[in-house]
Scaffold this active site. Sequence first.
Site, short mmCIF file in Angstrom:
data_model
loop_
_atom_site.label_atom_id
_atom_site.label_comp_id
_atom_site.label_asym_id
_atom_site.label_seq_id
_atom_site.Cartn_x
_atom_site.Cartn_y
_atom_site.Cartn_z
N ARG A 1 0.77 12.84 -8.78
CA ARG A 1 1.36 11.50 -8.61
C ARG A 1 2.79 11.41 -9.14
O ARG A 1 3.58 10.61 -8.68
CB ARG A 1 0.51 10.44 -9.34
CG ARG A 1 -0.88 10.24 -8.76
CD ARG A 1 -1.51 8.98 -9.33
NE ARG A 1 -2.95 8.91 -9.14
CZ ARG A 1 -3.55 8.46 -8.04
NH1 ARG A 1 -2.83 8.06 -7.03
NH2 ARG A 1 -4.86 8.41 -7.96
N PHE B 1 -1.95 15.59 5.15
CA PHE B 1 -2.26 15.16 3.79
C PHE B 1 -1.03 15.32 2.93
O PHE B 1 -0.40 16.38 2.90
CB PHE B 1 -3.43 15.97 3.20
CG PHE B 1 -3.90 15.41 1.90
CD1 PHE B 1 -4.74 14.31 1.86
CD2 PHE B 1 -3.47 15.96 0.69
CE1 PHE B 1 -5.16 13.77 0.65
CE2 PHE B 1 -3.89 15.42 -0.52
CZ PHE B 1 -4.73 14.33 -0.54
N GLY C 1 -7.39 3.17 7.61
CA GLY C 1 -7.23 1.72 7.65
C GLY C 1 -8.42 0.97 7.09
O GLY C 1 -8.39 -0.26 6.98
N GLU D 1 0.83 -1.20 0.00
CA GLU D 1 0.00 0.00 0.00
C GLU D 1 0.87 1.26 0.00
O GLU D 1 2.00 1.23 0.48
CB GLU D 1 -0.87 0.02 1.27
CG GLU D 1 -2.36 -0.10 1.07
CD GLU D 1 -3.03 0.99 0.24
OE1 GLU D 1 -2.41 1.56 -0.67
OE2 GLU D 1 -4.21 1.25 0.51
N ASP D 2 0.32 2.34 -0.52
CA ASP D 2 1.03 3.61 -0.47
C ASP D 2 0.89 4.27 0.90
O ASP D 2 1.86 4.67 1.51
CB ASP D 2 0.56 4.57 -1.58
CG ASP D 2 -0.96 4.74 -1.58
OD1 ASP D 2 -1.67 3.99 -0.88
OD2 ASP D 2 -1.45 5.63 -2.30
N ASP E 1 -1.94 11.25 -4.70
CA ASP E 1 -2.56 12.32 -5.48
C ASP E 1 -3.46 13.23 -4.66
O ASP E 1 -3.88 12.90 -3.56
CB ASP E 1 -3.44 11.70 -6.56
CG ASP E 1 -4.70 11.08 -5.97
OD1 ASP E 1 -4.58 10.22 -5.09
OD2 ASP E 1 -5.81 11.50 -6.37
N ASP F 1 -4.36 5.26 6.06
CA ASP F 1 -4.91 6.46 6.70
C ASP F 1 -5.89 6.02 7.79
O ASP F 1 -5.49 5.75 8.92
CB ASP F 1 -5.55 7.31 5.60
CG ASP F 1 -6.01 8.67 6.08
OD1 ASP F 1 -5.28 9.31 6.84
OD2 ASP F 1 -7.11 9.11 5.68
P1 IMP Z 1 -7.78 4.58 4.18
O1 IMP Z 1 -8.40 5.75 4.91
O2 IMP Z 1 -6.69 3.94 5.00
O3 IMP Z 1 -8.84 3.59 3.75
O4 IMP Z 1 -7.10 5.15 2.88
C1 IMP Z 1 -7.75 5.12 1.66
C2 IMP Z 1 -6.97 5.73 0.55
O5 IMP Z 1 -7.03 7.15 0.68
C3 IMP Z 1 -5.48 5.44 0.46
O6 IMP Z 1 -5.16 4.21 -0.12
C4 IMP Z 1 -5.03 6.59 -0.41
O7 IMP Z 1 -5.27 6.29 -1.77
C5 IMP Z 1 -5.93 7.72 0.06
N1 IMP Z 1 -5.21 8.60 1.00
C6 IMP Z 1 -5.18 8.56 2.34
N2 IMP Z 1 -4.38 9.51 2.85
C7 IMP Z 1 -3.88 10.18 1.80
C8 IMP Z 1 -2.97 11.31 1.67
O8 IMP Z 1 -2.43 11.89 2.63
N3 IMP Z 1 -2.70 11.70 0.39
C9 IMP Z 1 -3.24 11.10 -0.72
N4 IMP Z 1 -4.08 10.07 -0.64
C10 IMP Z 1 -4.40 9.61 0.61
MG MG Z 2 -4.13 3.86 -2.10
#
Ligand code: IMP
Ligand code: MG
Length: 181
Positions: free
Chosen positions: A170, A157, A110, A104-105, A164, A108
């Site tokens: 990106r 962020f 999760g 994963e990149d 992105d 956030d």
């Molecule tokens: P989650 O909240 O862990 O489900 O994250 C979902 C998705 O939100 C990640 O895989 C990213 O693609 C995007 N995301 C979360 N935080 C950031 C950020 O700081 N910058 C850009 N994309 C983000």
């Molecule tokens: Mg992602």
Amino acid sequence: MEEVLYDDKRFQVFISDKEISTIINRLAEEINKEYANIQVPLTLISILDGSFIFMADLVRNLTIPVTIQFVKLKSYEGTSSRGEVAHLLKLQESLTGKNVLVVEDVIDTGLTIDVFLEELHKQNPQSVKVCTLLSKPEVHNNIVNIHFTGYELGPEFVIGYGLDINGQGRQLPHIYKLKVG
Ligand code: IMP
Ligand code: MG
């Protein structure tokens, strides 16, 4: 420090390309060590779109045998507390009996990875581990068990190196964070 403008917002360099490269070398070393004795190739699963650059750099530092799959997920905060994850691109091969490493990149909240891991486990893989370049522990409160973490940051962020803002940014070689004030 160099500044970029996206979506009328100013971003400043947070993790340089050199620092990213050091982080990736360290992660690759950890992964090479962890899977040094595997008998079948490790199945890497890259979550698109954000992890495409990270995956490309990481895999070129791995010396263990691997195969690579890509999935594309989109998370929605549904009315249920769990939310939902839509598969825009599905897994191409069965994971039964395989050793899987999800790449994963950023983790956030999760939510995306948590729902995806639950689905992976239904296929009875031999093992499932998670590698993320960036992790925001203050946001996800460690609800996800992350085995390989590149860098922990606050609830900021960030963009660049695959990440992105509204589809843009990106291609930036460094990771930038939103400038406040
Ligand atoms: P989650 O909240 O862990 O489900 O994250 C979902 C998705 O939100 C990640 O895989 C990213 O693609 C995007 N995301 C979360 N935080 C950031 C950020 O700081 N910058 C850009 N994309 C983000
Ligand atoms: Mg992602």
